[in-house]
Design a protein around this motif. Structure first.
Motif, PDB file in Angstrom:
ATOM      1  N   THR A   1       0.827  -1.653  -0.284  1.00  0.00           N
ATOM      2  CA  THR A   1       0.173   0.323   0.355  1.00  0.00           C
ATOM      3  C   THR A   1       0.837   1.026   0.024  1.00  0.00           C
ATOM      4  O   THR A   1       2.378   1.324   0.139  1.00  0.00           O
ATOM      5  CB  THR A   1      -0.678  -0.557   1.435  1.00  0.00           C
ATOM      6  OG1 THR A   1      -0.685   0.107   2.725  1.00  0.00           O
ATOM      7  CG2 THR A   1      -1.808  -1.006   1.860  1.00  0.00           C
ATOM      8  N   ASN A   2       0.547   2.730  -0.055  1.00  0.00           N
ATOM      9  CA  ASN A   2       1.033   3.019   0.017  1.00  0.00           C
ATOM     10  C   ASN A   2       1.584   4.052   1.061  1.00  0.00           C
ATOM     11  O   ASN A   2       2.659   4.306   1.275  1.00  0.00           O
ATOM     12  CB  ASN A   2       0.309   4.745  -0.732  1.00  0.00           C
ATOM     13  CG  ASN A   2       0.125   5.084  -2.231  1.00  0.00           C
ATOM     14  OD1 ASN A   2       0.457   4.617  -2.946  1.00  0.00           O
ATOM     15  ND2 ASN A   2      -1.464   5.549  -2.306  1.00  0.00           N
TER      16      ASN A   2
ATOM     17  N   TYR B   1       5.303   1.696   1.947  1.00  0.00           N
ATOM     18  CA  TYR B   1       5.705   2.029   0.790  1.00  0.00           C
ATOM     19  C   TYR B   1       6.307   3.097   1.053  1.00  0.00           C
ATOM     20  O   TYR B   1       7.312   3.356   1.147  1.00  0.00           O
ATOM     21  CB  TYR B   1       4.868   2.167  -1.094  1.00  0.00           C
ATOM     22  CG  TYR B   1       6.778   2.650  -1.311  1.00  0.00           C
ATOM     23  CD1 TYR B   1       7.430   1.420  -2.103  1.00  0.00           C
ATOM     24  CD2 TYR B   1       6.634   3.766  -2.045  1.00  0.00           C
ATOM     25  CE1 TYR B   1       8.098   1.502  -2.469  1.00  0.00           C
ATOM     26  CE2 TYR B   1       8.261   4.313  -3.495  1.00  0.00           C
ATOM     27  CZ  TYR B   1       8.618   3.511  -3.076  1.00  0.00           C
ATOM     28  OH  TYR B   1       9.578   3.131  -4.397  1.00  0.00           O
ATOM     29  N   PHE B   2       5.331   4.306   1.337  1.00  0.00           N
ATOM     30  CA  PHE B   2       6.612   5.403   2.366  1.00  0.00           C
ATOM     31  C   PHE B   2       6.829   5.041   3.321  1.00  0.00           C
ATOM     32  O   PHE B   2       7.702   6.193   3.729  1.00  0.00           O
ATOM     33  CB  PHE B   2       4.800   6.797   2.703  1.00  0.00           C
ATOM     34  CG  PHE B   2       5.152   7.453   3.537  1.00  0.00           C
ATOM     35  CD1 PHE B   2       5.950   8.539   3.194  1.00  0.00           C
ATOM     36  CD2 PHE B   2       5.589   8.004   4.516  1.00  0.00           C
ATOM     37  CE1 PHE B   2       5.807  10.052   3.030  1.00  0.00           C
ATOM     38  CE2 PHE B   2       5.140   9.411   5.594  1.00  0.00           C
ATOM     39  CZ  PHE B   2       5.729   9.838   4.745  1.00  0.00           C
TER      40      PHE B   2
END
Length: 106
Positions: free
Chosen positions: A2-3, A6-7
């Protein structure tokens, strides 16, 4: 991934690369520049520009990442390293570019 995941990987990568720069930067700098009177008591990332950052990519991926129990997945670390180094060259922060031997990593 998910974002948010990844962040999290990107943040860990940035902190890990900074640690790598500070841990190995002075040694790499000393090999390239003879007879310098640099203030080596300061962290390398605070006292220098990004000129030698691409040269520390191997230390990051092959030494520091395993020491830190792969806090960033290896493939993400490699891809982020390549992207960061390309960005540094493109924006004039360094003239040292890196090349990936295995183009299938992307």
């Amino acid at each position: 991934m998910t974002n948010a995941e990844y962040f999290g990987s990107v943040v860990k990568f940035v902190l890990l690369y900074r640690e790598c720069i500070n841990k190995y930067g002075w040694r790499k700098f000393a090999k390239r520049v003879q007879n310098t009177e640099e203030n080596k008591s300061a962290e390398y990332s605070l006292a220098n520009d990004a000129e030698f950052v691409p040269e520390l990519a191997n230390e990051l991926v092959l030494v520091l990442l395993p020491e830190c129990n792969y806090v960033v997945p290896m493939i993400d670390c490699i891809n982020l390293t390549v992207n960061l180094c390309e960005w540094l060259v493109k924006n004039g922060f360094t003239c040292i570019s890196i090349t990936s031997v295995n183009k299938e990593l992307s």
